[in-house]
Design a protein around this motif. Structure first.
Motif, PDB file in Angstrom:
ATOM      1  N   GLU A  68       0.766  -1.201  -0.078  1.00  0.00           N
ATOM      2  CA  GLU A  68       0.041   0.052   0.006  1.00  0.00           C
ATOM      3  C   GLU A  68       1.019   1.242   0.039  1.00  0.00           C
ATOM      4  O   GLU A  68       1.939   1.426   0.898  1.00  0.00           O
ATOM      5  N   THR A  69       0.321   2.365  -0.752  1.00  0.00           N
ATOM      6  CA  THR A  69       1.298   3.502  -0.968  1.00  0.00           C
ATOM      7  C   THR A  69       0.820   4.155   0.155  1.00  0.00           C
ATOM      8  O   THR A  69      -0.183   4.080   0.594  1.00  0.00           O
ATOM      9  N   PHE A  70       1.387   5.757   0.102  1.00  0.00           N
ATOM     10  CA  PHE A  70       1.191   6.554   1.114  1.00  0.00           C
ATOM     11  C   PHE A  70      -0.129   7.140   1.108  1.00  0.00           C
ATOM     12  O   PHE A  70      -0.550   7.790   1.732  1.00  0.00           O
ATOM     13  N   ASN A  71      -0.808   7.073  -0.245  1.00  0.00           N
ATOM     14  CA  ASN A  71      -2.313   7.368  -0.056  1.00  0.00           C
ATOM     15  C   ASN A  71      -3.230   6.394  -0.219  1.00  0.00           C
ATOM     16  O   ASN A  71      -4.470   6.280  -0.909  1.00  0.00           O
ATOM     17  N   GLN A  72      -2.674   5.244   0.045  1.00  0.00           N
ATOM     18  CA  GLN A  72      -3.779   4.058   0.160  1.00  0.00           C
ATOM     19  C   GLN A  72      -3.883   3.632  -1.211  1.00  0.00           C
ATOM     20  O   GLN A  72      -4.872   2.563  -1.275  1.00  0.00           O
ATOM     21  N   GLY A  73      -3.039   3.853  -2.225  1.00  0.00           N
ATOM     22  CA  GLY A  73      -3.204   3.097  -3.548  1.00  0.00           C
ATOM     23  C   GLY A  73      -2.290   1.875  -3.329  1.00  0.00           C
ATOM     24  O   GLY A  73      -1.861   1.368  -2.263  1.00  0.00           O
ATOM     25  N   ARG A  74      -2.006   1.263  -4.232  1.00  0.00           N
ATOM     26  CA  ARG A  74      -1.480  -0.115  -4.354  1.00  0.00           C
ATOM     27  C   ARG A  74      -0.094  -0.134  -5.450  1.00  0.00           C
ATOM     28  O   ARG A  74      -0.370   0.528  -6.553  1.00  0.00           O
ATOM     29  N   ILE A  75       0.713  -0.799  -5.063  1.00  0.00           N
ATOM     30  CA  ILE A  75       1.963  -0.904  -6.158  1.00  0.00           C
ATOM     31  C   ILE A  75       2.418  -2.463  -6.064  1.00  0.00           C
ATOM     32  O   ILE A  75       2.440  -3.123  -5.109  1.00  0.00           O
ATOM     33  N   LYS A  76       2.757  -2.927  -7.347  1.00  0.00           N
ATOM     34  CA  LYS A  76       3.280  -4.047  -7.467  1.00  0.00           C
ATOM     35  C   LYS A  76       4.312  -3.926  -8.508  1.00  0.00           C
ATOM     36  O   LYS A  76       4.012  -3.703  -9.833  1.00  0.00           O
ATOM     37  N   ARG A  77       5.629  -4.137  -8.281  1.00  0.00           N
ATOM     38  CA  ARG A  77       6.673  -3.891  -9.485  1.00  0.00           C
ATOM     39  C   ARG A  77       7.696  -5.018  -8.999  1.00  0.00           C
ATOM     40  O   ARG A  77       8.212  -5.502  -8.130  1.00  0.00           O
ATOM     41  N   ASP A  78       8.106  -5.672 -10.233  1.00  0.00           N
ATOM     42  CA  ASP A  78       9.041  -6.681 -10.524  1.00  0.00           C
ATOM     43  C   ASP A  78      10.290  -6.127 -11.477  1.00  0.00           C
ATOM     44  O   ASP A  78       9.705  -5.680 -12.683  1.00  0.00           O
ATOM     45  N   ALA A  79      11.293  -6.287 -10.977  1.00  0.00           N
ATOM     46  CA  ALA A  79      12.414  -6.172 -12.018  1.00  0.00           C
ATOM     47  C   ALA A  79      13.557  -7.103 -11.924  1.00  0.00           C
ATOM     48  O   ALA A  79      13.942  -7.583 -10.821  1.00  0.00           O
ATOM     49  N   VAL A  80      14.208  -7.233 -13.050  1.00  0.00           N
ATOM     50  CA  VAL A  80      15.309  -8.108 -13.248  1.00  0.00           C
ATOM     51  C   VAL A  80      16.357  -7.463 -14.355  1.00  0.00           C
ATOM     52  O   VAL A  80      15.911  -6.997 -15.260  1.00  0.00           O
ATOM     53  N   SER A  81      17.634  -7.392 -13.784  1.00  0.00           N
ATOM     54  CA  SER A  81      18.666  -6.909 -14.704  1.00  0.00           C
ATOM     55  C   SER A  81      19.946  -7.947 -14.672  1.00  0.00           C
ATOM     56  O   SER A  81      20.110  -8.683 -13.766  1.00  0.00           O
ATOM     57  N   LEU A  82      20.572  -7.978 -15.891  1.00  0.00           N
ATOM     58  CA  LEU A  82      21.623  -8.920 -16.206  1.00  0.00           C
ATOM     59  C   LEU A  82      22.650  -8.495 -16.934  1.00  0.00           C
ATOM     60  O   LEU A  82      22.373  -7.757 -17.839  1.00  0.00           O
TER      61      LEU A  82
END
Length: 726
Positions: free
Chosen positions: A244-258
């Protein structure tokens, strides 16, 4: 602002005066420019064999806090400098700021404005978790979202993309010379993300973190070499954030680097880098438009963490991918060549609220934009760099050529309608579900072909001259939804640069530089009468006079600059190009190590901006350019507990005009951040704990976001993290 030459006639007297003045300002707590706090990281500081990285300034302390050399600007660090070749920061005749991986970890940054919090030349226009997260202003000019961003020197489009900061060794900001260095781009500056590369020493770490209101994160960093004599290298980073973000939103983030490399022979090296990120967020704070206000004042400020502004259905879904590969060949000890190719894609699917104010009581018309957009960059580049001598002259030569293609895709049928009305201080009850089946088309194709060359002529141990030029062929085609070409802009241009450098002593450089730049014209915002059209490219010139010195316990920089740029602003709800916008400024920066425990730093920018030679608004301040920005930083190594470091930094941003008419402005504001890190050994493993509070006092302020656009500043956020090296 009246321009004058502050350098005394006698060089040695000038150096003594400069030292005394900058030391006094640092001791007195006067903030200064180009001294963004950061600590040297052992990996990734060697000269880039391909010359793709911007110059590095490694400054005030992060890391465990050993106290040995920590916090200096490291102006003598060697780094690849694009079209300028490999040179130290001390010998680079432009202003540069760099933030290292250690500082990014200490600060627990959410957006690009947080990254450059310690640089007074950078104003924050960004917002956490929103499509505006990469918006900043450099020396009063907005970073060009189409051309001002690079990863390892390779282009990508940043709009709507918040990159995974933990995947980078550092983030560099090169001010002023981007037109010569990399082609089209705003004269304010260029941001280059330097990815983590394979290291000779194995890297093994895992981390976990928490950010308010309830975001949990996990990270893995693995690297090393294998094969005969360590022939092959690898570096793998993976991160996940969700909550949950600071204004009660939502975040889902995935990252991969090689990152991979192979030392094919003693002189031939192959490398490959890839970054993939997918991000889904909901309930972002909407943008607020002020075009309907005519009273000369803004409504009372609301908190950026307040959910009141958020209407139902908003989301931002992005996917970013970048792949690049290259060969670097050491021809002789003095000459090297490299060839590289990169491909990047940026895609956005967003449902975004836009609150158009109708009065100072906070009433607004609630508009909703729903669209799909995409951008593709492809680039080839070849470079040759080496040293030569003709008579008594020494030459550092760089020759190169590049080809680049950019494709911009936009929705065939974009939803943009008013869905209701509201007030800033009552709950938004309007909602709009995302449109389905949105299709995109090639709205624009931009190609650039360039050749460039530079020669740094060294006359003696004290004097040198840099001369360079880039010849660029630029073609911009616009297309309708049926694929029919509707416009073409075709131009060739030569953008020169020239700099004279004087070294009165090995650790000090005084320079004067001149550079020209071309940048793509603006893209009108949704709601403007010429939305969907891209304006013609803009030309600019920059003059800079500065000094840099790097001493045992302190370092300092100073720069006077003037930028002349074709003006672009909104008139009668239409984005137009008219006249000229001039920026004159003074930047100062410094870092001082008082003893083994205390480290001080700061920066200061005074800016005088004016519209000139136009049909209207002559003499007005340029929209988006603050009159003054100041920063200060302090860190303390606690002697009673080895490994514990306490940090604080502050930033003041002066008032900023919202539009060219100068009838509306955002007031100045001050932000304060606190942080702490503690490195210890648990069992066999080095472990680092970090805590940070951004916007400690929960300051409420209106933040300039874009011409006629504002947003409430991000609220107080807390962050905790732990990392184990094994």
């Amino acid at each position: 602002m009246k321009r004058h030459n502050p350098i005394p006639a006698q060089p040695r007297a000038m150096i003594r005066a400069l030292r005394k003045a900058l030391v006094y300002m640092t001791l007195a707590g006067v903030p200064a420019l180009a001294a963004t706090p950061a600590a040297a990281q052992s990996a990734g500081t060697a000269a880039d064999p391909q010359g793709d990285n911007l110059p590095t300034v490694t400054v005030t302390g992060s890391g465990s806090g050993s106290g040995s050399g920590e916090g200096k600007q490291h102006l003598q660090t060697q780094s690849g400098s694009g079209a300028l070749g490999s040179r130290s920061i001390l010998e680079t005749p432009f202003s540069v700021t760099s933030v290292t991986a250690g500082e990014l970890e200490d600060r627990q940054v959410l957006k690009l404005g947080d990254v450059f919090f310690g640089d007074a030349s950078v104003s924050d226009n960004s917002g956490g978790y929103s499509a505006w997260a990469s918006y900043i202003t450099i020396r009063g000019l907005p970073a060009d979202w189409q051309n001002s961003f690079r990863i390892d020197g390779k282009p990508f489009l940043s709009y709507g993309i918040t990159l995974p900061y933990g995947h980078f060794e550092r983030i560099d900001l090169l001010k002023g010379s981007s037109g010569f260095m990399y082609g089209f781009g705003t004269p304010g500056g260029l941001i280059n993300y330097v990815s983590k590369k394979p290291t000779d020493t194995p890297v093994r770490s895992v981390g976990v973190g928490y950010t308010s209101n309830g975001i949990l994160s996990e990270s893995v960093d693995l690297g090393g070499r294998f094969g005969n004599d360590g022939m092959f290298g690898y570096r793998l980073n993976a991160t996940h954030d969700q909550g949950e973000t600071f204004n009660q939103g939502r975040i889902k983030r995935d990252a991969v680097s090689l990152a991979l490399d192979a030392r094919l022979t003693r002189d031939l090296t192959w490398d490959f880098q890839a970054i993939w990120q997918n991000s889904n967020s909901t309930d972002q704070t909407p943008s607020i438009v002020t075009t309907g206000l005519a009273g000369g004042s803004l409504p009372a400020v609301v908190s950026g963490g307040n959910r009141t502004l958020v209407g139902g259905g908003q989301h931002l879904d992005t996917n970013f991918q970048l792949y690049q590969t290259g060969l670097s060949y050491r021809i002789t000890p003095d000459w090297k060549a490299n060839l590289s190719y990169s491909h990047s894609t940026s895609k956005r699917f967003r449902n975004e609220g836009i609150a158009t104010l109708t009065d100072t009581a906070g009433n607004y018309a609630d508009w909703r934009s729903d669209s799909r957009e995409g951008h593709v960059f492809d680039q080839w580049q070849a470079m040759l760099e080496g040293n030569a001598r003709t008579g008594f002259l020494e030459h550092q030569l760089v020759l190169g050529a590049s080809w680049q293609k950019q494709v911009n895709d936009y929705s065939v049928a974009q939803y943009y309608q008013q869905i209701g009305s509201g007030n800033l201080y009552t709950q938004n009850t309007n909602s709009h579900d995302s449109s389905t089946g949105l299709q995109t088309y090639h709205a624009g194709i931009i190609t650039q072909q360039a050749v460039f060359a530079s020669d740094t002529l060294k006359f003696s141990e004290h004097w040198s001259l840099l001369a360079g030029a880039r010849y660029n062929q630029f073609r911009q085609d616009g297309f309708g939804t049926t694929g029919t070409r509707t416009s073409r802009y075709d131009q060739s241009a030569l953008t020169p640069t020239l700099a004279l450098m004087f070294k009165p002593e090995p650790n000090t450089t005084v320079y004067g530089s001149y550079v020209e730049s071309l940048e793509q014209g603006g893209v009108p915002q949704i709601g403007q009468t010429n939305y969907g059209q891209q304006l013609k490219p803009l030309k600019s010139k920059q003059y800079e006079f500065g000094a840099k010195t790097d001493q045992q316990d302190w370092s300092a920089t100073a720069a006077l600059f003037r930028i002349e740029r074709a003006a672009e602003y909104t008139l009668n709800n239409t984005l137009v190009q008219d006249g000229q916008s001039n920026y004159q400024g003074l930047e100062l920066g410094g870092s001082l190590k008082l003893d083994r425990q205390w480290q001080l730093g700061g920066s200061l920018m005074f800016l005088d901006s004016k519209y000139k030679k136009g049909a209207v608004y002559n003499g007005n301040r340029v929209a988006g350019a603050p009159d003054m920005v100041a920063t200060a930083q302090v860190s303390y190594l606690v002697p009673q507990l080895a490994g514990l470091k306490l940090m604080a930094d502050a930033k003041y941003t002066g008032n900023t005009m919202l539009r060219a008419a100068n009838d509306l402005q955002t007031p100045g504001y001050t932000l304060l951040n606190l942080g702490a890190s503690y490195t210890t050994r648990i069992g066999k493993y080095d472990t680092t704990f970090r805590a940070a509070v951004n916007n400690l006092l929960d300051k409420r302020y209106w933040q300039y976001q874009y011409e006629n656009y504002i947003k409430p500043g991000d609220p107080r956020t807390f962050s905790l993290s732990a990392k184990v090296d094994f």
